[in-house]
Design an enzyme around this catalytic site. Structure first.
Site, PDB file in Angstrom:
ATOM      1  N   SER A  23      82.102  32.712  51.916  1.00 24.50           N
ATOM      2  CA  SER A  23      80.661  32.466  52.076  1.00 24.50           C
ATOM      3  C   SER A  23      79.830  33.245  51.064  1.00 24.50           C
ATOM      4  O   SER A  23      78.607  33.198  51.089  1.00 24.50           O
ATOM      5  CB  SER A  23      80.229  32.835  53.499  1.00 24.50           C
ATOM      6  N   ASN A 110      81.374  40.029  63.016  1.00 27.15           N
ATOM      7  CA  ASN A 110      80.638  39.088  63.875  1.00 27.15           C
ATOM      8  C   ASN A 110      79.271  39.636  64.286  1.00 27.15           C
ATOM      9  O   ASN A 110      78.267  38.927  64.246  1.00 27.15           O
ATOM     10  CB  ASN A 110      81.463  38.738  65.125  1.00 27.15           C
ATOM     11  N   THR A 155      40.414   5.559  63.009  1.00 27.49           N
ATOM     12  CA  THR A 155      41.519   5.354  63.954  1.00 27.49           C
ATOM     13  C   THR A 155      42.193   4.078  63.477  1.00 27.49           C
ATOM     14  O   THR A 155      41.521   3.182  62.946  1.00 27.49           O
ATOM     15  CB  THR A 155      41.028   5.176  65.414  1.00 27.49           C
ATOM     16  N   HIS A 156      43.511   3.996  63.616  1.00 27.53           N
ATOM     17  CA  HIS A 156      44.294   2.854  63.097  1.00 27.53           C
ATOM     18  C   HIS A 156      44.050   2.665  61.598  1.00 27.53           C
ATOM     19  O   HIS A 156      44.165   1.547  61.091  1.00 27.53           O
ATOM     20  CB  HIS A 156      43.947   1.548  63.833  1.00 27.53           C
ATOM     21  N   SER A 277      52.545   9.136  33.703  1.00 31.45           N
ATOM     22  CA  SER A 277      53.607   8.141  33.654  1.00 31.45           C
ATOM     23  C   SER A 277      54.103   8.044  32.222  1.00 31.45           C
ATOM     24  O   SER A 277      53.318   8.162  31.281  1.00 31.45           O
ATOM     25  CB  SER A 277      53.057   6.790  34.112  1.00 31.45           C
ATOM     26  N   LYS A 283      47.828   6.516  34.024  1.00 31.28           N
ATOM     27  CA  LYS A 283      48.212   7.041  35.326  1.00 31.28           C
ATOM     28  C   LYS A 283      48.069   8.549  35.451  1.00 31.28           C
ATOM     29  O   LYS A 283      48.322   9.308  34.529  1.00 31.28           O
ATOM     30  CB  LYS A 283      49.684   6.685  35.608  1.00 31.28           C
ATOM     31  N   ASN A 285      49.321  10.782  38.645  1.00 30.32           N
ATOM     32  CA  ASN A 285      49.982  10.586  39.935  1.00 30.32           C
ATOM     33  C   ASN A 285      49.970  11.841  40.813  1.00 30.32           C
ATOM     34  O   ASN A 285      50.082  12.952  40.304  1.00 30.32           O
ATOM     35  CB  ASN A 285      51.436  10.159  39.704  1.00 30.32           C
ATOM     36  N   GLU A 290      53.397  13.940  47.081  1.00 28.32           N
ATOM     37  CA  GLU A 290      54.510  13.057  47.450  1.00 28.32           C
ATOM     38  C   GLU A 290      55.794  13.860  47.666  1.00 28.32           C
ATOM     39  O   GLU A 290      56.573  13.593  48.584  1.00 28.32           O
ATOM     40  CB  GLU A 290      54.728  12.000  46.368  1.00 28.32           C
ATOM     41  N   TYR A 317      82.149  34.057  69.018  1.00 32.20           N
ATOM     42  CA  TYR A 317      81.989  33.676  67.613  1.00 32.20           C
ATOM     43  C   TYR A 317      83.025  32.639  67.197  1.00 32.20           C
ATOM     44  O   TYR A 317      84.189  32.710  67.584  1.00 32.20           O
ATOM     45  CB  TYR A 317      82.108  34.909  66.700  1.00 32.20           C
TER      46      TYR A 317
HETATM   47  N1  ARG Z   1      80.825  34.649  56.821  1.00 33.12           N
HETATM   48  C1  ARG Z   1      80.843  34.743  58.236  1.00 33.12           C
HETATM   49  C2  ARG Z   1      79.659  34.007  58.832  1.00 33.12           C
HETATM   50  O1  ARG Z   1      78.776  33.720  58.107  1.00 33.12           O
HETATM   51  C3  ARG Z   1      80.786  36.188  58.653  1.00 33.12           C
HETATM   52  C4  ARG Z   1      81.489  36.493  59.921  1.00 33.12           C
HETATM   53  C5  ARG Z   1      82.950  36.410  59.748  1.00 33.12           C
HETATM   54  N2  ARG Z   1      83.628  36.714  60.920  1.00 33.12           N
HETATM   55  C6  ARG Z   1      84.876  36.325  61.124  1.00 33.12           C
HETATM   56  N3  ARG Z   1      85.442  36.643  62.212  1.00 33.12           N
HETATM   57  N4  ARG Z   1      85.518  35.652  60.226  1.00 33.12           N
HETATM   58  O2  ARG Z   1      79.623  33.677  59.988  1.00 33.12           O
END
Ligand code: ARG
Length: 459
Positions: A23, A110, A155-156, A277, A283, A285, A290, A317
């Protein structure tokens, strides 16, 4: 591939598995929060006699130096680590040796990631709140300047009754004010500290969770360790609040796009907030409006995505929950960006007041007031409605507005009409007579504007 948990394994992790699981590419976004949490944890451990003062000082010094080096771009957060937690711990051990190996005492990733996410979300709630407040200040300025700027209320998407620009913008003021209220509620409810929950069942160390909570500006520690590591309710609540902010921005953008069109010409978006454009030279825009309207979809998507991710997860977890991050970060960045750009666009936009007022006059928005005139002269409302309906029809045939009919034409349909009908159906009268609280009349509007001013000073 630097892992914290290699001990019980006899094989290297498959490369694809490693990448799928890692991660660091996104959780590096909260390196500051991760270090802040670790510093509080270490201070608490030392206070409880679990670490020595000496160890505490070494760890705090090491963590500060990592923070500084990352901020100064001297230390790169590299993908050789699984996550931000591993990165910080490995670097700490590199820098200070054995004391660094004690950082993770009485803690799991965790409860650590639960804390990091809360710290990050809490910081961002404050930043988003500031952006919404900036927008409210701009809306307040527009309201102050336009209590007498008449425009059609719809309205509408059909012209209905005359209002003022202050009143129309005031509706958005209310929406964004409620958005701030929602952010405040979420911040209050989520402000409990999960650190000390361990992997799921607390720890056997004599942690002082109250102390850690105080160090990190939480109101109190969480009350159930399993819930602590698996609660993402506050993220879902935030995404719902962000979705609502985007819905409000998107509605406003839709109106600005209409108002900026050649057909309406109620506003002129500044050149700095418009695009051209490549083929059509004439144009200009409203791309920013948007895009804000368009980006609403991805914020709604984040909410649906996390709700769906969470719905089947058993306690406590589970790795599914790692999926909370990318979409939340994206939603937060999207909303902050949209708020800042929208505020810039609105504050530089020109209002074409003459066109607004002309449009209010041309659309029979004073027809209700003409009927009310008759009612005030003793005609039952249903009959008055019919009479004015016939007047409107003859105006449509002639291509004129109600105030362009001659008194003879009025009297031909109802003898009750007198010269003062013109005064009674002027835009000024139509608006000024609407003086109940919340209506566009100037006194009612000024009362709201001064209440808004007080709110902005106090909140
Ligand atoms: N990268 C994990 C998360 O975002 C962190 C916690 C990891 N815990 C584990 N038991 N692998 O949730």
């Amino acid at each position: 591939m630097a892992q914290l948990w290699g001990g019980r394994f006899t094989k290297e992790t498959d490369k694809l598995v490693y990448n799928f699981n890692a991660s660091i590419s996104f959780d590096q976004k909260f390196y500051e929060q991760d270090i802040r949490g670790s510093k509080a944890h270490v201070q608490m451990l030392a206070r409880q006699g679990i670490l020595t003062e000496q160890e505490k000082e070494e760890i705090l010094g090491g963590l500060d130096s990592i923070l500084k080096d990352v901020q100064d771009k001297k230390l790169e957060i590299s993908s050789e680590y699984e996550d931000i937690h591993s990165f910080v711990e490995a670097n700490l051990i590199d820098r200070i040796g054995d004391a660094g190996k004690k950082l993770h005492t009485g803690r799991s990733r965790n409860d650590q990631v639960a804390l990091d996410m809360k710290l990050y979300v809490r910081d961002e709630i404050d930043a988003i709140d500031e952006e919404v407040k900036n927008l409210l200040k701009e809306l307040q300025k527009i309201m102050e300047d336009n209590v007498h700027t008449y425009m059609p209320g719809f309205t509408h998407l059909q012209k209905a009754q005359p209002v003022t620009l202050a009143h129309h913008v005031g509706a958005y003021f209310e929406m964004f004010r409620r958005d701030r209220g929602r952010l405040k509620d979420i911040r209050k409810r989520m402000n409990t500290c999960p650190l000390g929950a361990g992997a799921l069942a607390g720890t056997t160390y004599p942690l002082d969770r109250m102390f850690t909570a105080q160090l990190l500006d939480f109101d109190e520690p969480t009350r159930n360790s399993m819930d602590s590591v698996s609660d993402r309710d506050y993220v879902i609540e935030l995404l719902a609040a962000l979705s609502t902010i985007m819905m409000h921005l998107s509605r406003f953008c839709e109106e600005i796009i209409l108002w900026n069109s050649n057909e309406y010409r109620f506003v002129e978006i500044d050149d700095a907030y418009s695009t051209g454009s490549s083929i059509m030279p004439q144009k200009k825009n409203p791309d920013i409006a948007e895009l804000v309207r368009g980006k609403t979809g991805r914020v709604y998507g984040a909410l649906m995505s996390l709700l769906t991710t969470m719905k089947g997860i058993p306690l406590a977890y589970n790795k599914d929950m790692q999926e909370d991050k990318e979409l939340t970060f994206d939603a937060i960045d999207t909303v902050k960006g949209c708020l800042a750009l929208f505020t810039g666009m609105v504050s530089t936009m020109q209002f074409r007041k003459e066109n607004m007022e002309a449009s209010a006059k041309n659309g029979f928005t004073n027809a209700t007031d003409a009927a009310d005139y008759l009612v005030n002269h003793g005609v039952p409302f249903r009959d008055a409605h019919g009479i004015v309906g016939r007047l409107v029809l003859s105006c449509i045939e002639k291509g004129i507005s109600l105030d362009e009919l001659s008194l003879e034409e009025y009297q031909a349909i109802s003898p009750v009409f007198r010269e003062d009908i013109y005064e009674a159906i002027s835009m000024k009268t139509c608006v000024e007579k609407r003086m109940t609280l919340g209506a566009p009349g100037p006194d009612a509007m000024e009362a709201v504007i001064s209440e808004n001013r007080k709110y902005l000073e106090e909140n």
